[in-house]
Design a protein around this motif. Structure first.
Motif, PDB file in Angstrom:
ATOM      1  N   VAL A 216      89.966  63.089  24.650  1.00 56.89           N
ATOM      2  CA  VAL A 216      90.100  63.917  25.853  1.00 56.89           C
ATOM      3  C   VAL A 216      88.742  64.074  26.527  1.00 56.89           C
ATOM      4  N   GLU A 217      87.714  64.368  25.737  1.00 56.95           N
ATOM      5  CA  GLU A 217      86.378  64.567  26.309  1.00 56.95           C
ATOM      6  C   GLU A 217      85.882  63.301  26.993  1.00 56.95           C
ATOM      7  N   LEU A 218      86.109  62.161  26.380  1.00 59.53           N
ATOM      8  CA  LEU A 218      85.684  60.894  26.984  1.00 59.53           C
ATOM      9  C   LEU A 218      86.473  60.606  28.259  1.00 59.53           C
ATOM     10  N   SER A 219      87.763  60.903  28.246  1.00 57.17           N
ATOM     11  CA  SER A 219      88.587  60.641  29.428  1.00 57.17           C
ATOM     12  C   SER A 219      88.155  61.507  30.600  1.00 57.17           C
ATOM     13  N   GLN A 220      87.635  62.701  30.307  1.00 58.72           N
ATOM     14  CA  GLN A 220      87.180  63.594  31.369  1.00 58.72           C
ATOM     15  C   GLN A 220      85.941  63.064  32.068  1.00 58.72           C
ATOM     16  N   GLN A 221      85.307  62.060  31.462  1.00 57.09           N
ATOM     17  CA  GLN A 221      84.152  61.429  32.088  1.00 57.09           C
ATOM     18  C   GLN A 221      84.569  60.332  33.062  1.00 57.09           C
ATOM     19  N   GLY A 222      85.897  60.109  33.176  1.00 57.60           N
ATOM     20  CA  GLY A 222      86.392  59.220  34.217  1.00 57.60           C
ATOM     21  C   GLY A 222      86.732  57.814  33.798  1.00 57.60           C
ATOM     22  N   HIS A 223      86.911  57.548  32.507  1.00 60.30           N
ATOM     23  CA  HIS A 223      87.326  56.204  32.109  1.00 60.30           C
ATOM     24  C   HIS A 223      88.224  56.281  30.891  1.00 60.30           C
ATOM     25  N   SER A 224      88.899  55.165  30.610  1.00 52.39           N
ATOM     26  CA  SER A 224      89.775  55.099  29.447  1.00 52.39           C
ATOM     27  C   SER A 224      88.973  54.609  28.248  1.00 52.39           C
TER      28      SER A 224
ATOM     29  N   PHE B  58      95.804  67.037  38.025  1.00 52.20           N
ATOM     30  CA  PHE B  58      94.620  66.829  38.851  1.00 52.20           C
ATOM     31  C   PHE B  58      93.357  67.341  38.162  1.00 52.20           C
ATOM     32  N   GLU B  59      93.507  68.261  37.226  1.00 45.20           N
ATOM     33  CA  GLU B  59      92.356  68.754  36.474  1.00 45.20           C
ATOM     34  C   GLU B  59      91.737  67.645  35.636  1.00 45.20           C
ATOM     35  N   ASN B  60      92.553  66.699  35.171  1.00 48.46           N
ATOM     36  CA  ASN B  60      92.040  65.568  34.400  1.00 48.46           C
ATOM     37  C   ASN B  60      92.785  64.312  34.860  1.00 48.46           C
ATOM     38  N   GLU B  61      92.479  63.894  36.083  1.00 44.85           N
ATOM     39  CA  GLU B  61      93.201  62.773  36.687  1.00 44.85           C
ATOM     40  C   GLU B  61      93.014  61.485  35.896  1.00 44.85           C
ATOM     41  N   ALA B  62      91.828  61.285  35.341  1.00 44.36           N
ATOM     42  CA  ALA B  62      91.567  60.061  34.577  1.00 44.36           C
ATOM     43  C   ALA B  62      92.491  59.962  33.369  1.00 44.36           C
ATOM     44  N   LEU B  63      92.711  61.090  32.686  1.00 41.17           N
ATOM     45  CA  LEU B  63      93.609  61.079  31.534  1.00 41.17           C
ATOM     46  C   LEU B  63      95.009  60.672  31.958  1.00 41.17           C
ATOM     47  N   TRP B  64      95.501  61.240  33.043  1.00 39.69           N
ATOM     48  CA  TRP B  64      96.886  60.975  33.425  1.00 39.69           C
ATOM     49  C   TRP B  64      97.068  59.588  34.001  1.00 39.69           C
ATOM     50  N   ARG B  65      96.028  59.042  34.602  1.00 37.19           N
ATOM     51  CA  ARG B  65      96.115  57.624  34.985  1.00 37.19           C
ATOM     52  C   ARG B  65      96.140  56.746  33.723  1.00 37.19           C
ATOM     53  N   SER B  66      95.425  57.162  32.692  1.00 35.74           N
ATOM     54  CA  SER B  66      95.478  56.431  31.421  1.00 35.74           C
ATOM     55  C   SER B  66      96.872  56.519  30.799  1.00 35.74           C
ATOM     56  N   VAL B  67      97.507  57.673  30.952  1.00 37.72           N
ATOM     57  CA  VAL B  67      98.876  57.832  30.447  1.00 37.72           C
ATOM     58  C   VAL B  67      99.808  56.849  31.144  1.00 37.72           C
ATOM     59  N   LEU B  68      99.695  56.764  32.467  1.00 40.66           N
ATOM     60  CA  LEU B  68     100.548  55.829  33.204  1.00 40.66           C
ATOM     61  C   LEU B  68     100.271  54.395  32.769  1.00 40.66           C
ATOM     62  N   LYS B  69      99.005  54.072  32.566  1.00 33.87           N
ATOM     63  CA  LYS B  69      98.650  52.736  32.087  1.00 33.87           C
ATOM     64  C   LYS B  69      99.294  52.461  30.721  1.00 33.87           C
ATOM     65  N   ALA B  70      99.228  53.454  29.821  1.00 32.94           N
ATOM     66  CA  ALA B  70      99.817  53.276  28.490  1.00 32.94           C
ATOM     67  C   ALA B  70     101.323  53.070  28.571  1.00 32.94           C
TER      68      ALA B  70
END
Length: 224
Positions: free
Chosen positions: A30-38, A105-117
């Motif tokens: 989670v912490e890494l995803s908050q930095q904007g990448h998977s 929207f608070e952690n958009e990178a995480l949720w884009r990773s979810v869609l990718k998964a």
């Protein structure tokens, strides 16, 4: 044979350690995803201070890890809003959609990773007959929308209520967020406003349509 007190302590200790390791891996991801990448599994393992081999024992791939991250992030927040839903049907769905958009929207990178998964899991099973496929994702969001719209089940015909539930699913969640951001080019505030408006508009149209549809005529008793 009953376990000794020492054996029980060792078993409990190992179980607790496994839970701590699993939690550390998810926290790191989670912490890494908050930095904007998977993050890769190696990056997650390094951040959690465990070996990659240990990380893979808990999560066989990044897809599984990402979906667990999403569940841990979303479920408590959705459960909290479901426990305090207002009575008005329109306010109910607005509260749910607002909650979903806020944490995504608070952690958009995480949720884009979810869609990718999710997409990667679908692609990995594209050659499997549809009847043999297991569900790609959980049903928590669908069940939440059904609960928010439950009061209208007594107002709308069953087929119209089902259509309202399914159409509402199309305007909230990660898919709607990505569409609003990428296809429509909306900023965060406008995207949230549009998604909330769409959910309310769908409900109003369903109620209007139902009210405008004449009730089926009752059969007359057969003459004797």
């Amino acid at each position: 044979m009953a376990l000794s007190r020492q054996d029980n302590s060792l078993t409990t200790g190992r179980a607790n350690q496994k839970q701590r390791t699993r939690r550390a891996l998810v926290d790191a991801a989670v912490e890494l995803s908050q930095q904007g990448h998977s993050p890769t599994m190696t990056e997650v393992a390094e951040a959690a201070l465990v070996s990659p081999a240990t990380a893979y024992r808990y999560f066989p791939n990044t897809q599984v890890l990402t979906l667990e991250m999403a569940t841990r992030e979303a479920q408590p927040k959705i459960d909290a809003v479901l426990a305090t839903l207002p009575e008005d049907p329109e306010d109910r769905i607005d509260a749910l959609v607002r909650t979903i958009t806020d944490f995504q929207f608070e952690n958009e990178a995480l949720w884009r990773s979810v869609l990718k998964a999710v997409l990667e899991r679908w692609l990995s099973r594209v050659d499997v007959p549809e009847r043999d496929r297991v569900p790609i994702r959980g049903s928590h969001r669908l069940e939440s929308v059904e609960l928010a719209l439950a009061p209208l089940a007594e107002v709308l015909p069953a087929d119209q209520h089902r259509r309202l539930v399914m159409s509402t699913m199309l305007v909230c969640g990660v898919e709607a967020m990505v569409s609003a951001r990428d296809a429509c080019g909306l900023g965060e505030a406008e995207a949230v406003d549009v998604m909330r408006w769409a959910a309310r508009a769908l409900q109003r149209e369903a109620v209007r349509e139902s009210a405008a549809t004449p009730a089926p005529a009752r059969p007359t008793p057969a003459s004797r």
